[in-house]
Design a protein around this motif. Structure first.
Motif, PDB file in Angstrom:
ATOM      1  N   ILE A 137       0.640  -1.088   0.349  1.00 49.68           N
ATOM      2  CA  ILE A 137      -0.178  -0.289   0.083  1.00 49.68           C
ATOM      3  C   ILE A 137       0.790   2.119   0.116  1.00 49.68           C
ATOM      4  CG2 ILE A 137      -1.718   1.052   1.139  1.00 49.68           C
ATOM      5  CD1 ILE A 137      -2.777  -1.368   2.926  1.00 49.68           C
ATOM      6  N   LYS A 138       0.558   2.475  -1.104  1.00 51.26           N
ATOM      7  CA  LYS A 138       1.418   3.046  -1.100  1.00 51.26           C
ATOM      8  C   LYS A 138       1.024   4.750  -0.696  1.00 51.26           C
ATOM      9  CE  LYS A 138       4.540   1.253  -4.966  1.00 51.26           C
ATOM     10  NZ  LYS A 138       5.568   1.960  -6.354  1.00 51.26           N
ATOM     11  N   ILE A 139       1.554   5.240   0.244  1.00 52.95           N
ATOM     12  CA  ILE A 139       0.697   6.279   0.700  1.00 52.95           C
ATOM     13  C   ILE A 139       1.524   7.514   0.552  1.00 52.95           C
ATOM     14  CG2 ILE A 139      -0.668   6.760   2.789  1.00 52.95           C
ATOM     15  CD1 ILE A 139      -0.919   4.531   3.731  1.00 52.95           C
ATOM     16  N   LYS A 140       1.123   8.536   0.065  1.00 53.56           N
ATOM     17  CA  LYS A 140       1.980   9.562   0.097  1.00 53.56           C
ATOM     18  C   LYS A 140       2.639  10.189   2.028  1.00 53.56           C
ATOM     19  CE  LYS A 140       0.453  11.299  -4.207  1.00 53.56           C
ATOM     20  NZ  LYS A 140       0.105  11.654  -4.959  1.00 53.56           N
ATOM     21  N   LYS A 141       3.990  10.536   2.133  1.00 52.81           N
ATOM     22  CA  LYS A 141       3.757  11.228   2.875  1.00 52.81           C
ATOM     23  C   LYS A 141       3.801  12.349   3.666  1.00 52.81           C
ATOM     24  CE  LYS A 141       8.160  11.456   6.081  1.00 52.81           C
ATOM     25  NZ  LYS A 141       9.631  11.301   5.866  1.00 52.81           N
ATOM     26  N   ASN A 142       3.329  12.735   4.633  1.00 54.28           N
ATOM     27  CA  ASN A 142       2.803  13.933   5.080  1.00 54.28           C
ATOM     28  C   ASN A 142       1.731  14.921   4.605  1.00 54.28           C
ATOM     29  OD1 ASN A 142       5.417  14.318   7.039  1.00 54.28           O
ATOM     30  ND2 ASN A 142       6.227  15.412   4.741  1.00 54.28           N
ATOM     31  N   LYS A 143       0.587  13.529   3.181  1.00 57.81           N
ATOM     32  CA  LYS A 143      -0.463  13.836   2.780  1.00 57.81           C
ATOM     33  C   LYS A 143      -1.283  13.328   3.789  1.00 57.81           C
ATOM     34  CE  LYS A 143      -2.406  14.319  -1.787  1.00 57.81           C
ATOM     35  NZ  LYS A 143      -2.324  14.016  -2.924  1.00 57.81           N
ATOM     36  N   ILE A 144      -2.713  14.312   4.229  1.00 65.15           N
ATOM     37  CA  ILE A 144      -3.964  13.573   5.124  1.00 65.15           C
ATOM     38  C   ILE A 144      -4.526  13.485   4.112  1.00 65.15           C
ATOM     39  CG2 ILE A 144      -2.632  14.711   6.915  1.00 65.15           C
ATOM     40  CD1 ILE A 144      -4.677  17.221   7.107  1.00 65.15           C
ATOM     41  N   SER A 145      -4.881  14.218   3.097  1.00 70.43           N
ATOM     42  CA  SER A 145      -5.987  14.239   1.941  1.00 70.43           C
ATOM     43  C   SER A 145      -5.387  14.277   0.756  1.00 70.43           C
ATOM     44  CB  SER A 145      -7.459  14.883   2.388  1.00 70.43           C
ATOM     45  OG  SER A 145      -6.724  16.177   2.840  1.00 70.43           O
ATOM     46  N   GLU A 146      -6.681  13.647   0.127  1.00 76.87           N
ATOM     47  CA  GLU A 146      -6.583  13.556  -1.749  1.00 76.87           C
ATOM     48  C   GLU A 146      -6.515  14.779  -2.148  1.00 76.87           C
ATOM     49  OE1 GLU A 146      -5.258  11.766  -4.469  1.00 76.87           O
ATOM     50  OE2 GLU A 146      -4.653  10.106  -2.319  1.00 76.87           O
ATOM     51  N   LEU A 147      -7.767  15.812  -1.592  1.00 74.99           N
ATOM     52  CA  LEU A 147      -7.845  16.975  -1.806  1.00 74.99           C
ATOM     53  C   LEU A 147      -8.381  18.025  -0.683  1.00 74.99           C
ATOM     54  CD1 LEU A 147     -11.848  16.125  -3.436  1.00 74.99           C
ATOM     55  CD2 LEU A 147      -9.929  16.480  -4.872  1.00 74.99           C
ATOM     56  N   SER A 148      -7.982  19.228  -0.745  1.00 78.92           N
ATOM     57  CA  SER A 148      -7.732  20.652  -0.158  1.00 78.92           C
ATOM     58  C   SER A 148      -8.685  20.662   0.353  1.00 78.92           C
ATOM     59  CB  SER A 148      -7.299  21.213  -0.410  1.00 78.92           C
ATOM     60  OG  SER A 148      -7.457  22.201  -1.861  1.00 78.92           O
ATOM     61  N   GLY A 149      -9.037  21.420   1.796  1.00 80.03           N
ATOM     62  CA  GLY A 149     -10.040  21.391   2.386  1.00 80.03           C
ATOM     63  C   GLY A 149     -10.743  22.683   1.894  1.00 80.03           C
ATOM     64  N   ASP A 150     -10.432  23.257   0.765  1.00 80.22           N
ATOM     65  CA  ASP A 150     -11.611  24.198   0.330  1.00 80.22           C
ATOM     66  C   ASP A 150     -12.494  23.763  -0.897  1.00 80.22           C
ATOM     67  OD1 ASP A 150      -8.884  23.687  -1.640  1.00 80.22           O
ATOM     68  OD2 ASP A 150      -9.008  25.732  -1.594  1.00 80.22           O
ATOM     69  N   LYS A 151     -11.725  23.104  -0.807  1.00 79.59           N
ATOM     70  CA  LYS A 151     -12.902  22.181  -2.626  1.00 79.59           C
ATOM     71  C   LYS A 151     -13.839  21.884  -2.222  1.00 79.59           C
ATOM     72  CE  LYS A 151      -8.975  21.162  -5.055  1.00 79.59           C
ATOM     73  NZ  LYS A 151      -9.301  22.875  -6.005  1.00 79.59           N
TER      74      LYS A 151
END
Length: 284
Positions: free
Chosen positions: A101-115
């Motif tokens: 399972i590949k998870i991007k380091k330091n990324k907590i979500s696919e989209l930013s909150g403003d989306k």
């Protein structure tokens, strides 16, 4: 005289468009809505209807959003590009017979909150709960404490955003010292919140998808995921039993991102509500 009802509208992404069909039938049958409590997409649809009590208005706003470039380019295209439709564990690869399972380091979500505000700006005005024509509340989940957090004051748009903050897709929102994610984590259908706030009969609308009857269980991860879904489903089933009346549109196993199925979802909501009208009228 028909007794007023309190609606508890559950989450389910695009499947929540079925709420529009339910609201249309209640309108047609002149069933008075005393209040609305919503989770996730149920919060979005509920907020729109509480501000402007017209199913036609809500449907038209939703359809306009689905055709707006701010939605199709910022959200829909991203969902399709990243294959979110396939499930939570999309970035899975097989290496030397092992699942990775590949998870991007330091990324907590696919989209930013403003989306999500790009989406909500197309559906809701900037207003507070107090200005709604129908009393409205929404539910989010505190990811730190596990508690259900109910909003009845302040910005409707911010509260709805928190209620619909799907983990992994959108980041948590911090409001009043609560770190909030999708209300479905604690209240997939906000029956308890509705009972806590109002002493009226509760009509719950459940748009959750059915469990796959024959899932592939061919590795450790698939069994872990299946076990997780069973646990979630058990909590969900116990919750909806508490409603006075339960409306369950037949949304099958459609994914939360199947926005193109809007016609099917609305029709399924109408059909399910029609079957419950006599029960709604008779229950005291």
């Amino acid at each position: 005289m028909i007794e007023p009802v309190v609606l508890a509208l559950g989450g389910g992404g695009a499947r929540g468009f079925a709420h529009i069909g339910v609201l249309r039938v209640l309108e047609r049958e002149k069933i008075p809505v005393k209040a609305i409590v919503g989770t996730s997409m149920g919060a979005m649809i509920g907020a729109m209807y509480a501000h402007t009590p017209s199913a036609d208005f809500v449907e038209n706003k939703v359809r306009a959003m689905l055709n707006n470039k701010r939605f199709t380019s910022n959200i829909l295209e991203h969902v399709e590009k990243n294959s979110v439709r396939r499930g939570w564990f999309d970035p899975i690869e097989s290496e030397n017979g092992e699942l990775v399972i590949k998870i991007k380091k330091n990324k907590i979500s696919e989209l930013s909150g403003d989306k999500i505000f790009d989406m909500l700006d197309l559906l809701l005005p900037d207003h507070n709960f107090e200005s709604n024509k129908i009393p409205f509340a929404t539910v989010a989940s505190d990811i730190m404490t596990g508690e259900e957090v109910i909003f009845q004051q302040g910005s409707v748009k911010k509260a709805v955003a928190a209620s619909a903050s799907l983990p992994g897709i959108l980041p948590p929102f911090v409001i009043n010292n609560h770190t909030l994610v999708d209300g479905a984590a604690t209240s997939p259908v906000p029956v308890i919140a509705a009972q806590t706030l109002y002493n009226e009969k509760i009509v719950a609308v459940d748009v959750s998808s059915s469990l796959y009857k024959n899932p592939r269980l061919d590795n450790i991860l698939s069994i872990i995921i299946r076990n997780f879904y069973l646990t979630v489903r058990k909590h969900h089933d116990e919750l909806v039993k508490r409603a006075d009346i339960l409306i369950q549109p037949d949304v099958g196993t459609y994914h939360w991102s199947d926005f193109e199925k809007i016609d099917f979802f609305i029709k399924s909501g109408e059909d399910a509500a029609i079957l419950k009208i006599n029960e709604i009228i008779q229950v005291k």
